[in-house]
Design a protein around this motif. Structure first.
Motif, PDB file in Angstrom:
ATOM      1  N   UNK A  55      89.033 -50.342  32.915  1.00 16.69           N
ATOM      2  CA  UNK A  55      89.506 -50.959  34.156  1.00 16.69           C
ATOM      3  C   UNK A  55      89.512 -49.953  35.292  1.00 16.69           C
ATOM      4  N   UNK A  56      89.656 -48.661  34.962  1.00 12.96           N
ATOM      5  CA  UNK A  56      89.672 -47.628  35.996  1.00 12.96           C
ATOM      6  C   UNK A  56      88.259 -47.110  36.264  1.00 12.96           C
ATOM      7  N   UNK A  57      87.544 -46.746  35.176  1.00 13.71           N
ATOM      8  CA  UNK A  57      86.260 -46.056  35.364  1.00 13.71           C
ATOM      9  C   UNK A  57      85.081 -47.007  35.536  1.00 13.71           C
ATOM     10  N   UNK A  58      85.107 -48.145  34.832  1.00 12.02           N
ATOM     11  CA  UNK A  58      83.988 -49.094  34.920  1.00 12.02           C
ATOM     12  C   UNK A  58      84.537 -50.506  35.067  1.00 12.02           C
ATOM     13  N   UNK A  59      85.057 -50.838  36.250  1.00 15.66           N
ATOM     14  CA  UNK A  59      85.723 -52.147  36.397  1.00 15.66           C
ATOM     15  C   UNK A  59      84.809 -53.336  36.146  1.00 15.66           C
ATOM     16  N   UNK A  60      83.554 -53.203  36.555  1.00 20.86           N
ATOM     17  CA  UNK A  60      82.610 -54.300  36.340  1.00 20.86           C
ATOM     18  C   UNK A  60      82.388 -54.549  34.863  1.00 20.86           C
ATOM     19  N   UNK A  61      82.212 -53.463  34.126  1.00 20.53           N
ATOM     20  CA  UNK A  61      82.022 -53.554  32.671  1.00 20.53           C
ATOM     21  C   UNK A  61      83.237 -54.182  32.012  1.00 20.53           C
ATOM     22  N   UNK A  62      84.413 -53.784  32.491  1.00 19.80           N
ATOM     23  CA  UNK A  62      85.680 -54.305  31.950  1.00 19.80           C
ATOM     24  C   UNK A  62      85.688 -55.825  31.994  1.00 19.80           C
TER      25      UNK A  62
END
Lengths: 196, 453
Positions: free
Chosen positions: B343-350
């Protein structure tokens, strides 16, 4: 301050016990050491003195910078070398954690303010709106900052993690050793009584 | 509910509680419903209703009024609030009607207004008044273990609610296995799984003390508050883990024991350190969550079948919408605490992963009858709830805001028990294969009775 307290501990307890000085002097020495511990606590800015009769550690409210709870360690009058190592390890870990988190949280707050300021400036807004309330950015705008901050401090965290795990294991192992020694000490006099 | 109501403070209190009118310090009189404090020459009181909402009596310009504190827009985890809600539901605090307080007492009170911070008020397990807890938190405490506090402390150390959830998923795995139900085996497997989970949770808390101190959700844990020493926490973990694994290995079967040991290892030695190193921790954590139902299945059958893997797969897929939605609201705490979360580093992936796994749940529910675990009514009956969670997953993917993440998270909390219940209802019994027709009819009737939200 701590060096002085250690010196007093040696002078007040270790020396009299070696010389076989009577218990009255030992009691007054103990009182002096307790008084010194209180001075150390106050001088460390903790603002609290454990009651004189207490023989346990005291834990305080979370520090406002580091969010960690400070502990005032009890120094028993006849502290063994092992117990002293444990207490010192705990004190060092506490100090190291306090330094790290206070600095880290302060940096976080500061960088967050700077980020908000720069973003608001880019949008052409002021830090405070007409009603005097502090302007904030939305969670999605802040997400960029959180990602950036995390990646910037990644290495710092890795080093801290390694240090913390090492300290934690050392302290717990020492605690185990101290507990074992105390248990054996408690059993040995009972064994002697049984044999007699 | 949020409107301020004027009310005169209770008269009965002046008679019930002796107020020592000293000028130094704060006098507190404890009562499960009403809390009185005297600070200097000011008298402040506030009361709350545990089972409804916190209400505060405040005084402003000699007028006493009762109001609910407005909810602040903090980043406190919704899961934490839910825990609190659970707590609040359990506490039945009967408050008898109280008459207005004696007039002279209110005249001596000051005109100041009392404000309590929300973070101080939220505790994981406290049943005492809000204000008292806040005041206790600000005090220095002796680090002495009291035996009557120990059960509560150990319950919090072992994350007893999470353990209960883990045991229930293991029981679901046991119940779904296509073998005759054995009560002793079931109880032993549940106990062993519960002990293993307690051990793993304790070690996790032992490792994370300074990090837990810095996060709102976890700052009231026993090790953080110094209620228990690290040595005792490790001993407790050993006393739970070793008998738990031994019980599973000897009394159930070695495969279940091995899975239990593997799960403890994955959680404590892989997931916990990985949380601070890489986002891969989420996938490892999902495996950790998937293993208990597999353990339940292997406890019943003694072998790792396709059915066990399917159940594990369902739990694995469920973890993603659950955790990703939860972590969306904790980004600030994770960033400051140094946790590497999607959620912090890769929000889209999350968000993509959450949606992907919501859709995977539909697929896995369809595979269940193919593997002869359930009848074909299962994918049909479970379709509405699976579609609903997928819809919320899609909304989360598209909107990426706090409200959609909270909706998805809360949906995941009832979605899993409901899915497992429907699965159990549609279970294909091996013994009654001759009565297939009757069974289908029966499960159909039962399925119709289930009310879907």
């Amino acid at each position: 301050m701590r060096i002085i307290s250690e010196l007093v501990t040696v002078v007040c307890f270790k020396v009299p016990s070696r010389l076989g000085i009577d218990s009255r002097l030992r009691r007054s020495s103990e009182a002096a050491a307790v008084l010194l511990r209180r001075c150390v606590c106050v001088s460390q800015g903790l603002g609290f003195r454990p009651p004189a009769h207490s023989h346990s550690d005291w834990i305080g409210p979370p520090d406002k910078h580091s969010n960690l709870r400070p502990v005032i360690f009890y120094v028993p009058p006849e502290e063994s070398a092992l117990e002293r190592r444990l207490r010192e390890a705990r004190q060092e870990a506490q100090d190291s954690n306090q330094r790290f988190w206070a600095r880290h949280n302060r940096a976080f707050r500061q960088e967050k303010e700077e980020f908000i300021y720069s973003r608001l400036k880019a949008k052409g807004l002021e830090m405070r709106d007409e009603s005097g309330q502090k302007a904030t950015l939305s969670a999605e705008e802040m997400a960029d900052f959180y990602k950036d901050f995390l990646s910037k401090n990644f290495k710092k965290h890795l080093l801290y993690n390694r240090d913390w795990y090492k300290r934690n294991f050392t302290i717990t192992f020492l605690m185990g050793q101290v507990a074992l020694v105390r248990a054996l000490r408690w059993l040995r006099p009972r064994k002697k009584n049984v044999e007699q | 509910m949020s409107a301020a109501r004027r009310c005169r403070p209770p008269r009965a209190l002046a008679g019930l509680f002796a107020l020592r009118l000293r000028n130094t310090g704060v006098q507190q009189i404890r009562c499960p419903c009403v809390h009185l404090c005297r600070v200097g020459d000011r008298l402040i009181t506030f009361q709350y209703f545990n089972f409804l909402k916190r209400m505060y009596v405040t005084q402003y310009n000699k007028d006493l009024s009762q109001q609910a504190k407005p909810k602040s827009n903090s980043t406190v985890s919704p899961f934490h609030e839910l825990q609190q809600l659970d707590q609040e539901r359990k506490v039945v605090c009967k408050i008898s009607p109280i008459s207005p307080v004696h007039q002279s007492w209110s005249e001596t009170s000051s005109r100041s207004e009392l404000r309590e911070t929300k973070s101080a008020a939220e505790t994981e397990d406290s049943l005492t008044p809000v204000g008292a807890e806040f005041k206790e938190d600000r005090q220095w405490k002796e680090m002495k273990l009291r035996l009557d506090d120990l059960p509560g402390i150990l319950a919090r150390l072992s994350k007893i609610k999470l353990t209960a959830l883990v045991v229930s998923t293991a029981s679901a795995g046991f119940a779904m296995a296509p073998v005759p139900f054995e009560l002793t085996c079931f109880l032993l497997a549940s106990l062993g799984t519960g002990l293993a989970s307690c051990a793993a949770n304790s070690i996790n808390q032992f490792f994370e003390v300074p990090f837990d101190s810095n996060m709102n959700r976890t700052k009231n844990r026993p090790l953080v508050r110094g209620q228990i020493s690290p040595l005792l926490a490790v001993c407790f973990a050993a006393c739970c883990g070793i008998p738990g694994i031994v019980l599973l290995t000897l009394a159930v079967n070695p495969l279940t024991g091995a899975l239990g040991a593997l799960n403890i290892f994955l959680y404590t030695c892989c997931y916990t350190p990985l949380k601070r190193m890489s986002i891969a921790n989420t996938w490892v954590g999902a495996v950790v969550g998937a293993i208990p139902p597999v353990m339940g299945w292997t406890a019943a059958t003694g072998s790792l079948d396709a059915g066990a893997l399917l159940l594990g797969g369902i739990l694995y897929s469920w973890q993603f919408p659950h955790f990703n939605a939860l972590s969306w609201g904790l980004r600030e705490d994770y960033s400051r605490g140094g946790y590497c979360m999607m959620s912090v580093t890769h929000p889209g992936l999350c968000r993509r992963v959450a949606l992907r796994h919501c859709l995977a749940l539909i697929g896995l529910s369809t595979v269940a009858p193919v593997l002869d675990i359930t009848t074909w009514t299962f994918p049909i009956i479970s379709l509405p709830i699976n579609l609903y969670i997928s819809y919320l997953g899609f909304r989360f993917y598209r909107d990426a805001d706090r409200s959609s993440s909270r909706k998805l998270f809360f949906c995941s909390l009832w979605h899993l028990p409901m899915l497992l219940l429907v699965m159990f209802t549609c279970k294909k019994s091996v013994l009654e294969k001759e009565d297939k027709g009757d069974l289908l009819g029966e499960s159909h009737d039962r399925a119709m009775e289930i009310r879907l939200p």
